[in-house]
Design an enzyme around this catalytic site. Structure first.
Site, PDB file in Angstrom:
ATOM      1  N   GLN A 104       0.954  -1.052   0.145  1.00  0.00           N
ATOM      2  CA  GLN A 104      -0.108   0.047  -0.030  1.00  0.00           C
ATOM      3  C   GLN A 104       0.956   1.173  -0.088  1.00  0.00           C
ATOM      4  OE1 GLN A 104      -3.488  -0.578   3.003  1.00  0.00           O
ATOM      5  NE2 GLN A 104      -1.957  -2.015   3.781  1.00  0.00           N
ATOM      6  N   HIS A 122      -1.238   1.586  -4.360  1.00  0.00           N
ATOM      7  CA  HIS A 122      -1.625   2.892  -4.260  1.00  0.00           C
ATOM      8  C   HIS A 122      -0.685   3.874  -4.902  1.00  0.00           C
ATOM      9  CE1 HIS A 122      -3.562   1.763  -0.418  1.00  0.00           C
ATOM     10  NE2 HIS A 122      -4.579   1.425  -1.341  1.00  0.00           N
ATOM     11  N   CYS A 151       1.286  20.130 -17.301  1.00  0.00           N
ATOM     12  CA  CYS A 151       1.507  19.202 -18.362  1.00  0.00           C
ATOM     13  C   CYS A 151       1.296  19.856 -19.643  1.00  0.00           C
ATOM     14  CB  CYS A 151       0.276  18.362 -18.306  1.00  0.00           C
ATOM     15  SG  CYS A 151       0.081  17.131 -19.611  1.00  0.00           S
ATOM     16  N   SER A 192      -2.624  -1.327   9.503  1.00  0.00           N
ATOM     17  CA  SER A 192      -3.695  -1.173  10.168  1.00  0.00           C
ATOM     18  C   SER A 192      -4.829  -1.664   9.753  1.00  0.00           C
ATOM     19  CB  SER A 192      -4.058   0.445  10.629  1.00  0.00           C
ATOM     20  OG  SER A 192      -4.271   0.994   9.305  1.00  0.00           O
TER      21      SER A 192
HETATM   22  C1  BV8 Z   1     -11.780   3.589  -3.189  1.00  0.00           C
HETATM   23  C2  BV8 Z   1      -1.774   7.101  -1.317  1.00  0.00           C
HETATM   24  C3  BV8 Z   1     -13.715   3.174  -4.483  1.00  0.00           C
HETATM   25  C4  BV8 Z   1      -2.165   8.479  -1.025  1.00  0.00           C
HETATM   26  C5  BV8 Z   1      -3.432   5.969   0.175  1.00  0.00           C
HETATM   27  C6  BV8 Z   1     -15.886   7.308   1.791  1.00  0.00           C
HETATM   28  C7  BV8 Z   1     -15.808   8.180   0.734  1.00  0.00           C
HETATM   29  C8  BV8 Z   1     -14.944   7.735  -0.150  1.00  0.00           C
HETATM   30  C9  BV8 Z   1     -14.289   6.372  -0.192  1.00  0.00           C
HETATM   31  C10 BV8 Z   1     -14.404   5.792   1.051  1.00  0.00           C
HETATM   32  C11 BV8 Z   1     -15.400   6.323   1.930  1.00  0.00           C
HETATM   33  N1  BV8 Z   1     -15.602   5.576   2.939  1.00  0.00           N
HETATM   34  C12 BV8 Z   1     -14.483   4.273   2.905  1.00  0.00           C
HETATM   35  C13 BV8 Z   1     -13.962   4.510   1.674  1.00  0.00           C
HETATM   36  C14 BV8 Z   1     -13.144   3.762   0.990  1.00  0.00           C
HETATM   37  C15 BV8 Z   1     -11.665   4.465   1.282  1.00  0.00           C
HETATM   38  C16 BV8 Z   1     -11.047   3.865   2.553  1.00  0.00           C
HETATM   39  O1  BV8 Z   1     -10.949   2.697   2.691  1.00  0.00           O
HETATM   40  N2  BV8 Z   1     -11.154   4.697   3.792  1.00  0.00           N
HETATM   41  C17 BV8 Z   1     -10.876   4.404   5.026  1.00  0.00           C
HETATM   42  C18 BV8 Z   1     -10.102   5.290   5.697  1.00  0.00           C
HETATM   43  C19 BV8 Z   1     -12.186   3.904   5.883  1.00  0.00           C
HETATM   44  N3  BV8 Z   1     -10.865   4.057   0.186  1.00  0.00           N
HETATM   45  C20 BV8 Z   1     -10.495   4.675  -0.616  1.00  0.00           C
HETATM   46  O2  BV8 Z   1     -11.236   5.795  -1.053  1.00  0.00           O
HETATM   47  C21 BV8 Z   1      -9.837   3.753  -1.841  1.00  0.00           C
HETATM   48  N4  BV8 Z   1     -10.558   4.022  -3.244  1.00  0.00           N
HETATM   49  O3  BV8 Z   1     -12.413   2.982  -2.248  1.00  0.00           O
HETATM   50  O4  BV8 Z   1     -12.433   3.714  -4.534  1.00  0.00           O
HETATM   51  C22 BV8 Z   1     -14.561   4.227  -4.257  1.00  0.00           C
HETATM   52  C23 BV8 Z   1     -14.469   5.448  -4.912  1.00  0.00           C
HETATM   53  C24 BV8 Z   1     -15.431   6.536  -4.195  1.00  0.00           C
HETATM   54  C25 BV8 Z   1     -16.145   6.222  -3.338  1.00  0.00           C
HETATM   55  C26 BV8 Z   1     -16.091   5.055  -2.402  1.00  0.00           C
HETATM   56  C27 BV8 Z   1     -15.215   4.241  -3.075  1.00  0.00           C
HETATM   57  C28 BV8 Z   1      -8.467   4.420  -2.030  1.00  0.00           C
HETATM   58  C29 BV8 Z   1      -7.642   4.137  -0.785  1.00  0.00           C
HETATM   59  C30 BV8 Z   1      -6.403   4.672  -1.371  1.00  0.00           C
HETATM   60  C31 BV8 Z   1      -5.892   5.883  -0.642  1.00  0.00           C
HETATM   61  N5  BV8 Z   1      -4.522   6.264  -0.723  1.00  0.00           N
HETATM   62  N6  BV8 Z   1      -2.281   6.381   0.075  1.00  0.00           N
HETATM   63  C32 BV8 Z   1      -1.041   9.131  -0.017  1.00  0.00           C
HETATM   64  O5  BV8 Z   1      -0.059   8.148   0.475  1.00  0.00           O
HETATM   65  O6  BV8 Z   1      -0.916  10.196   0.089  1.00  0.00           O
HETATM   66  S1  BV8 Z   1      -4.101   5.179   1.566  1.00  0.00           S
HETATM   67  C33 BV8 Z   1      -2.787   5.362   2.750  1.00  0.00           C
HETATM   68  O7  BV8 Z   1      -3.209   4.533   3.726  1.00  0.00           O
HETATM   69  C34 BV8 Z   1      -1.317   4.652   2.365  1.00  0.00           C
HETATM   70  O8  BV8 Z   1      -1.290   4.034   1.097  1.00  0.00           O
HETATM   71  C35 BV8 Z   1      -1.228   3.616   3.455  1.00  0.00           C
HETATM   72  O9  BV8 Z   1      -0.364   2.589   3.164  1.00  0.00           O
HETATM   73  C36 BV8 Z   1      -2.712   3.219   3.863  1.00  0.00           C
HETATM   74  C37 BV8 Z   1      -2.985   2.318   4.639  1.00  0.00           C
HETATM   75  O10 BV8 Z   1      -2.390   2.825   5.831  1.00  0.00           O
HETATM   76  P1  BV8 Z   1      -1.478   1.529   6.447  1.00  0.00           P
HETATM   77  O11 BV8 Z   1      -0.280   1.458   5.572  1.00  0.00           O
HETATM   78  O12 BV8 Z   1      -2.104   0.666   7.281  1.00  0.00           O
HETATM   79  O13 BV8 Z   1      -0.917   2.818   7.652  1.00  0.00           O
HETATM   80  P2  BV8 Z   1      -1.353   3.200   8.888  1.00  0.00           P
HETATM   81  O14 BV8 Z   1      -0.286   4.375   9.581  1.00  0.00           O
HETATM   82  O15 BV8 Z   1      -3.019   3.111   9.133  1.00  0.00           O
HETATM   83  O16 BV8 Z   1      -0.623   1.850   9.856  1.00  0.00           O
HETATM   84  C38 BV8 Z   1       0.402   1.597  10.252  1.00  0.00           C
HETATM   85  C39 BV8 Z   1       0.473   0.103  10.808  1.00  0.00           C
HETATM   86  O17 BV8 Z   1       2.124  -0.048  11.070  1.00  0.00           O
HETATM   87  C40 BV8 Z   1       0.091   0.293  12.445  1.00  0.00           C
HETATM   88  O18 BV8 Z   1      -0.815  -0.968  12.508  1.00  0.00           O
HETATM   89  C41 BV8 Z   1       1.144   0.148  13.410  1.00  0.00           C
HETATM   90  O19 BV8 Z   1       0.730  -0.417  14.354  1.00  0.00           O
HETATM   91  C42 BV8 Z   1       2.004  -0.634  12.363  1.00  0.00           C
HETATM   92  N7  BV8 Z   1       3.564  -0.259  12.468  1.00  0.00           N
HETATM   93  C43 BV8 Z   1       3.958   0.848  12.777  1.00  0.00           C
HETATM   94  N8  BV8 Z   1       5.295   0.656  12.876  1.00  0.00           N
HETATM   95  C44 BV8 Z   1       5.727  -0.675  12.738  1.00  0.00           C
HETATM   96  C45 BV8 Z   1       4.601  -1.104  12.562  1.00  0.00           C
HETATM   97  N9  BV8 Z   1       4.323  -2.574  12.240  1.00  0.00           N
HETATM   98  C46 BV8 Z   1       5.653  -3.357  12.233  1.00  0.00           C
HETATM   99  N10 BV8 Z   1       6.756  -2.797  12.519  1.00  0.00           N
HETATM  100  C47 BV8 Z   1       6.745  -1.335  12.767  1.00  0.00           C
HETATM  101  N11 BV8 Z   1       8.128  -1.038  13.095  1.00  0.00           N
HETATM  102 ZN    ZN Z   2      -2.079  16.711 -19.523  1.00  0.00          ZN
END
Ligand code: BV8
Ligand code: ZN
Length: 251
Positions: A104, A122, A151, A192
């Site tokens: 991701q 992503h 662009c 997460s």
């Molecule tokens: C989609 C790129 C269809 C950008 C990212 C309402 C309206 C619109 C959409 C939604 C909505 N409700 C829900 C959705 C769907 C939405 C979604 O899932 N939202 C969530 C928050 C509920 N998803 C989308 O919108 C996706 N598209 O669904 O399209 C659609 C279209 C229209 C309407 C509806 C649906 C697109 C999702 C992609 C978003 N882009 N990134 C950027 O980076 O700027 S997501 C972003 O979060 C990153 O990519 C990241 O990787 C990702 C997930 O987070 P995690 O990687 O899990 O990171 P996090 O910090 O959360 O957790 C870290 C973990 O690591 C923790 O558990 C921690 O304990 C652990 N950790 C920390 N250190 C360590 C460790 N573990 C081991 N060792 C360590 N040392």
């Molecule tokens: Zn263009």
């Protein structure tokens, strides 16, 4: 060679027998390199809120702010290197017949570490694309420009990442679904498990009888039902997994 105490016999057995092993990684795998996670204590979303910045609406409303936030993140990456967790995943790819990485993360650190089979769900923050005609731009110099580059069609450039509310590339997503359906062993590492559709992948693997292993500092949405949970840092656990694999190979 240190005796393995971290991984169950079942996991070791699966490592030996699996035809396909898949690892899904999230921001936690890059945390030990110094890349802030999204929701952790030092999380990126702390300073900014996701809906303010990582959405097309935010870009339309304030392209300069969004562009500067990404350049802030891209500049962070210039001083950051892959960590032992990234390199251990490269070793797993070399040691296992068929190992695929689905990430991701948009930081490109898996590729920089040497992983060859990476599905970037992503996108990649180091590339840009036109907000208007979607043309991809690979020139890194754009990432240093304080004003938004344009662009050839006149549209504004934006980072080539998937924002909230945007569809993922269907081909990339289908590949991730297929890998999750076909694997016998699925690792969920440093995520997460909150963001969809990526968060669906362990469920798909589970439905197809794969053995699910979670490696994370904290409990997550899937901790309650995975086959095995290994609490700790991926940068410390993954090298031990590689060591255990070497032991298996020697016996
Ligand atoms: C989609 C790129 C269809 C950008 C990212 C309402 C309206 C619109 C959409 C939604 C909505 N409700 C829900 C959705 C769907 C939405 C979604 O899932 N939202 C969530 C928050 C509920 N998803 C989308 O919108 C996706 N598209 O669904 O399209 C659609 C279209 C229209 C309407 C509806 C649906 C697109 C999702 C992609 C978003 N882009 N990134 C950027 O980076 O700027 S997501 C972003 O979060 C990153 O990519 C990241 O990787 C990702 C997930 O987070 P995690 O990687 O899990 O990171 P996090 O910090 O959360 O957790 C870290 C973990 O690591 C923790 O558990 C921690 O304990 C652990 N950790 C920390 N250190 C360590 C460790 N573990 C081991 N060792 C360590 N040392
Ligand atoms: Zn263009």
């Amino acid at each position: 060679m240190k005796k393995n105490t971290l991984f169950s016999e079942q996991l070791i057995q699966r490592l030996k027998e699996a035809h396909l092993v898949v690892a899904l990684t999230g921001a936690g795998v890059s945390a030990e390199s110094g890349v802030p996670t999204f929701r952790g204590a030092d999380g990126l979303w702390k300073q900014f809120r996701a809906e303010e910045l990582a959405t097309p609406q935010a870009f339309v409303k304030n392209p300069q702010l969004v562009w500067e936030w990404y350049n802030y993140r891209r500049n962070l990456l210039k001083k950051i290197d892959p960590n032992p967790g990234h390199y251990a995943l490269v070793e797993l790819e070399k040691a296992l017949a068929s190992f695929h990485l689905i990430t991701q993360n948009v930081d490109g650190l898996h590729t920089r570490a040497g992983s060859g089979k990476v599905v970037e769900l992503h996108g990649n923050i180091l590339r840009n694309k036109c907000f208007n005609c979607q043309k991809i731009y690979f020139e890194p110099e754009y990432n240093d420009s304080s004003t938004l580059p344009k662009c050839s069609c006149g549209g504004l450039l934006r980072p080539n990442v998937v924002w909230f509310g945007e569809m993922l590339d269907q081909e990339i997503l289908d590949r991730a679904y297929r890998l999750s359906e076909e694997c016998q062993l699925f690792f969920s590492i440093g995520t997460s498990s909150l963001v969809y559709p990526a968060a669906e992948l362990p469920y798909i693997a589970k439905r197809n009888k794969a053995y699910i292993v979670e490696i994370n500092l904290e409990k997550t949405e899937i901790s309650g039902w995975v086959n095995e949970r290994i609490a700790g840092k991926s940068g410390e656990i993954l090298p031990q997994l590689v060591e255990s694999l070497k032991c298996i190979r020697m016996n």
